[in-house]
Write a protein that holds these residues in place. Structure first.
Motif, PDB file in Angstrom:
ATOM      1  N   TRP A  74       0.852  -1.186   0.000  1.00  0.00           N
ATOM      2  CA  TRP A  74       0.000   0.000   0.000  1.00  0.00           C
ATOM      3  C   TRP A  74       0.889   1.237   0.000  1.00  0.00           C
ATOM      4  O   TRP A  74       1.649   1.465   0.935  1.00  0.00           O
ATOM      5  CB  TRP A  74      -0.931  -0.003   1.211  1.00  0.00           C
ATOM      6  N   ARG A  77      -3.601   5.596   0.509  1.00  0.00           N
ATOM      7  CA  ARG A  77      -4.960   5.075   0.492  1.00  0.00           C
ATOM      8  C   ARG A  77      -5.450   4.948  -0.945  1.00  0.00           C
ATOM      9  O   ARG A  77      -5.357   5.891  -1.732  1.00  0.00           O
ATOM     10  CB  ARG A  77      -5.883   6.013   1.270  1.00  0.00           C
ATOM     11  N   ARG A  80      -1.932   1.225  -4.617  1.00  0.00           N
ATOM     12  CA  ARG A  80      -1.250  -0.013  -4.236  1.00  0.00           C
ATOM     13  C   ARG A  80      -0.623  -0.693  -5.425  1.00  0.00           C
ATOM     14  O   ARG A  80      -0.927  -0.391  -6.578  1.00  0.00           O
ATOM     15  CB  ARG A  80      -2.252  -0.981  -3.596  1.00  0.00           C
TER      16      ARG A  80
END
Length: 209
Positions: A74, A77, A80
Protein backbone atom coordinates in the motif's frame (compact mmCIF):
# COMPACT_ATOMS: atom_id res chain seq x y z
CA UNK A 1 13.53 -17.26 -2.98
CA UNK A 2 13.68 -20.46 -5.05
CA UNK A 3 10.31 -20.04 -6.75
CA UNK A 4 6.79 -21.25 -6.20
CA UNK A 5 6.75 -25.08 -6.14
CA UNK A 6 4.97 -26.91 -8.93
CA UNK A 7 2.99 -28.81 -6.29
CA UNK A 8 1.32 -25.52 -5.36
CA UNK A 9 -0.93 -26.05 -8.38
CA UNK A 10 -1.93 -29.48 -7.04
CA UNK A 11 -3.18 -27.80 -3.88
CA UNK A 12 -5.05 -25.13 -5.83
CA UNK A 13 -6.71 -27.77 -8.01
CA UNK A 14 -7.99 -29.52 -4.90
CA UNK A 15 -9.36 -26.20 -3.64
CA UNK A 16 -10.98 -25.20 -6.94
CA UNK A 17 -14.71 -24.56 -7.13
CA UNK A 18 -16.65 -24.44 -3.86
CA UNK A 19 -14.70 -26.57 -1.39
CA UNK A 20 -16.21 -27.18 2.04
CA UNK A 21 -14.66 -25.83 5.22
CA UNK A 22 -13.52 -29.39 5.99
CA UNK A 23 -11.62 -29.53 2.67
CA UNK A 24 -10.05 -26.15 3.35
CA UNK A 25 -8.92 -27.24 6.81
CA UNK A 26 -7.52 -30.49 5.44
CA UNK A 27 -5.25 -28.54 3.10
CA UNK A 28 -4.22 -25.81 5.55
CA UNK A 29 -0.71 -27.15 6.15
CA UNK A 30 -0.05 -27.76 2.45
CA UNK A 31 -1.37 -24.30 1.60
CA UNK A 32 0.91 -22.76 4.23
CA UNK A 33 4.01 -24.60 3.04
CA UNK A 34 3.51 -24.55 -0.72
CA UNK A 35 1.73 -21.25 -1.31
CA UNK A 36 1.71 -18.81 1.58
CA UNK A 37 5.34 -19.29 2.64
CA UNK A 38 6.75 -18.96 -0.90
CA UNK A 39 4.56 -15.89 -1.48
CA UNK A 40 5.89 -14.37 1.75
CA UNK A 41 9.42 -15.00 0.48
CA UNK A 42 8.57 -13.38 -2.84
CA UNK A 43 7.00 -10.44 -1.02
CA UNK A 44 10.14 -9.94 1.06
CA UNK A 45 12.29 -9.98 -2.09
CA UNK A 46 10.07 -7.32 -3.66
CA UNK A 47 10.02 -4.90 -0.71
CA UNK A 48 12.85 -2.70 -2.09
CA UNK A 49 10.87 -2.11 -5.30
CA UNK A 50 7.94 -0.38 -3.64
CA UNK A 51 9.92 1.26 -0.87
CA UNK A 52 7.41 -0.23 1.57
CA UNK A 53 6.50 -3.73 2.63
CA UNK A 54 4.45 -6.21 0.61
CA UNK A 55 2.02 -8.03 2.90
CA UNK A 56 0.51 -11.42 2.01
CA UNK A 57 -3.26 -11.59 2.24
CA UNK A 58 -4.90 -13.55 5.03
CA UNK A 59 -7.36 -16.42 4.70
CA UNK A 60 -10.98 -16.60 5.74
CA UNK A 61 -13.74 -19.17 5.46
CA UNK A 62 -14.32 -18.05 1.89
CA UNK A 63 -12.70 -20.35 -0.72
CA UNK A 64 -11.58 -17.36 -2.79
CA UNK A 65 -9.12 -16.33 -0.07
CA UNK A 66 -7.46 -19.76 -0.44
CA UNK A 67 -7.64 -19.90 -4.22
CA UNK A 68 -6.00 -16.51 -4.76
CA UNK A 69 -3.08 -15.36 -2.63
CA UNK A 70 -2.05 -11.72 -2.87
CA UNK A 71 1.02 -9.81 -1.79
CA UNK A 72 0.17 -6.11 -1.66
CA UNK A 73 2.19 -2.96 -1.00
CA UNK A 74 0.00 0.00 0.00
CA UNK A 75 1.60 3.23 -1.21
CA UNK A 76 -1.25 5.46 -0.04
CA UNK A 77 -4.96 5.07 0.49
CA UNK A 78 -6.40 3.38 -2.63
CA UNK A 79 -2.91 3.39 -4.16
CA UNK A 80 -1.25 -0.01 -4.24
CA UNK A 81 0.76 -2.62 -6.10
CA UNK A 82 -0.31 -6.27 -5.89
CA UNK A 83 1.12 -9.61 -7.00
CA UNK A 84 -1.49 -12.38 -7.19
CA UNK A 85 -0.95 -16.14 -7.48
CA UNK A 86 -3.71 -18.56 -8.48
CA UNK A 87 -4.30 -21.44 -10.90
CA UNK A 88 -3.60 -19.12 -13.83
CA UNK A 89 -0.18 -18.25 -12.47
CA UNK A 90 1.01 -14.78 -11.50
CA UNK A 91 -0.65 -11.43 -12.16
CA UNK A 92 0.61 -7.98 -11.21
CA UNK A 93 -1.58 -4.92 -10.90
CA UNK A 94 -1.61 -1.53 -9.31
CA UNK A 95 -2.20 2.18 -9.38
CA UNK A 96 -5.04 4.24 -7.98
CA UNK A 97 -8.31 2.32 -7.69
CA UNK A 98 -10.34 5.49 -8.00
CA UNK A 99 -12.47 7.75 -5.91
CA UNK A 100 -14.84 10.67 -5.98
CA UNK A 101 -15.01 14.26 -4.86
CA UNK A 102 -11.66 16.04 -4.32
CA UNK A 103 -9.57 13.03 -5.34
CA UNK A 104 -11.31 12.67 -8.69
CA UNK A 105 -11.11 16.42 -9.26
CA UNK A 106 -7.36 16.37 -8.60
CA UNK A 107 -6.93 13.45 -10.98
CA UNK A 108 -8.79 15.21 -13.79
CA UNK A 109 -6.98 18.49 -13.30
CA UNK A 110 -3.60 16.74 -13.32
CA UNK A 111 -4.48 14.61 -16.37
CA UNK A 112 -5.66 17.69 -18.27
CA UNK A 113 -2.68 19.92 -17.42
CA UNK A 114 0.12 20.04 -19.96
CA UNK A 115 3.04 18.95 -17.78
CA UNK A 116 1.49 16.38 -15.45
CA UNK A 117 -0.94 15.18 -18.11
CA UNK A 118 1.80 14.56 -20.64
CA UNK A 119 3.72 12.66 -17.97
CA UNK A 120 0.69 10.46 -17.27
CA UNK A 121 0.16 9.86 -20.99
CA UNK A 122 3.75 8.67 -21.33
CA UNK A 123 3.38 6.37 -18.32
CA UNK A 124 0.20 4.96 -19.86
CA UNK A 125 2.01 4.44 -23.18
CA UNK A 126 4.83 2.54 -21.44
CA UNK A 127 2.31 0.37 -19.61
CA UNK A 128 0.56 -0.37 -22.89
CA UNK A 129 3.83 -1.33 -24.60
CA UNK A 130 4.67 -3.56 -21.64
CA UNK A 131 1.38 -5.43 -22.04
CA UNK A 132 -0.58 -3.85 -19.22
CA UNK A 133 -4.28 -3.14 -19.57
CA UNK A 134 -6.00 -0.28 -17.80
CA UNK A 135 -9.00 -1.53 -15.86
CA UNK A 136 -12.17 0.19 -14.72
CA UNK A 137 -15.22 1.63 -16.39
CA UNK A 138 -14.78 4.33 -19.03
CA UNK A 139 -17.12 7.28 -19.32
CA UNK A 140 -18.64 7.69 -22.78
CA UNK A 141 -17.16 11.19 -23.04
CA UNK A 142 -14.83 13.44 -21.04
CA UNK A 143 -16.39 15.01 -17.93
CA UNK A 144 -18.16 18.33 -18.09
CA UNK A 145 -15.76 21.21 -18.55
CA UNK A 146 -13.31 19.28 -20.75
CA UNK A 147 -13.61 19.32 -24.56
CA UNK A 148 -14.26 16.02 -26.40
CA UNK A 149 -11.15 16.60 -28.51
CA UNK A 150 -8.83 17.10 -25.54
CA UNK A 151 -5.47 15.41 -26.36
CA UNK A 152 -5.86 13.20 -23.29
CA UNK A 153 -9.59 12.62 -23.53
CA UNK A 154 -9.08 8.87 -23.00
CA UNK A 155 -7.44 9.50 -19.63
CA UNK A 156 -10.06 12.06 -18.62
CA UNK A 157 -12.80 9.52 -19.28
CA UNK A 158 -11.40 7.34 -16.51
CA UNK A 159 -12.36 7.47 -12.86
CA UNK A 160 -9.25 5.56 -11.81
CA UNK A 161 -5.66 4.98 -12.89
CA UNK A 162 -5.22 1.24 -12.42
CA UNK A 163 -3.51 -1.32 -14.65
CA UNK A 164 -3.07 -5.10 -14.72
CA UNK A 165 -0.67 -7.53 -16.38
CA UNK A 166 -0.93 -11.31 -16.49
CA UNK A 167 2.55 -12.82 -16.28
CA UNK A 168 1.46 -16.41 -16.75
CA UNK A 169 2.42 -19.77 -15.34
CA UNK A 170 5.63 -20.66 -17.17
CA UNK A 171 8.40 -22.84 -15.80
CA UNK A 172 10.16 -19.69 -14.56
CA UNK A 173 7.51 -19.37 -11.80
CA UNK A 174 9.18 -22.35 -10.09
CA UNK A 175 12.71 -20.90 -10.22
CA UNK A 176 14.54 -17.92 -8.65
CA UNK A 177 13.85 -16.09 -11.93
CA UNK A 178 10.37 -15.35 -10.61
CA UNK A 179 11.79 -12.52 -8.48
CA UNK A 180 13.38 -10.74 -11.45
CA UNK A 181 10.33 -11.25 -13.66
CA UNK A 182 7.94 -9.81 -11.12
CA UNK A 183 10.31 -7.01 -10.12
CA UNK A 184 10.73 -5.94 -13.75
CA UNK A 185 6.97 -6.01 -14.28
CA UNK A 186 6.41 -3.76 -11.27
CA UNK A 187 8.71 -0.98 -12.50
CA UNK A 188 6.13 0.67 -14.83
CA UNK A 189 3.54 0.41 -12.05
CA UNK A 190 5.90 2.22 -9.70
CA UNK A 191 5.91 5.12 -12.17
CA UNK A 192 2.11 5.14 -12.15
CA UNK A 193 1.78 5.01 -8.38
CA UNK A 194 4.41 7.74 -7.99
CA UNK A 195 2.44 9.97 -10.36
CA UNK A 196 -0.74 9.39 -8.37
CA UNK A 197 0.97 10.18 -5.07
CA UNK A 198 2.38 13.39 -6.54
CA UNK A 199 -0.81 14.63 -8.17
CA UNK A 200 -3.83 12.86 -6.65
CA UNK A 201 -3.11 11.34 -3.24
CA UNK A 202 -2.10 14.68 -1.75
CA UNK A 203 -1.41 14.32 1.95
CA UNK A 204 -0.90 10.54 1.76
CA UNK A 205 -3.42 8.14 3.25
CA UNK A 206 -5.62 10.72 4.96
CA UNK A 207 -6.66 12.92 2.06
CA UNK A 208 -7.12 10.70 -0.97
CA UNK A 209 -10.89 11.20 -0.88
Amino acid sequence: MTGLPESAYDVLLKLDGEPSSAVLDAHRTAHDQLIRRPMEQLAAALDPVAGCGFCVSGRSGQPRSWQRTNATAWIARRVRMTVEFDLDGLTVEGGWSGGAGPALTRYREAAAADGSGEELAEIAAVLDRTGYEFTGRLMTRPPRGYPPDHPRADLLRRRSAFAQLWLGAGAWVHTPEVVDRVRDALVPLLELTSWVVDHVAIGGFAEVD
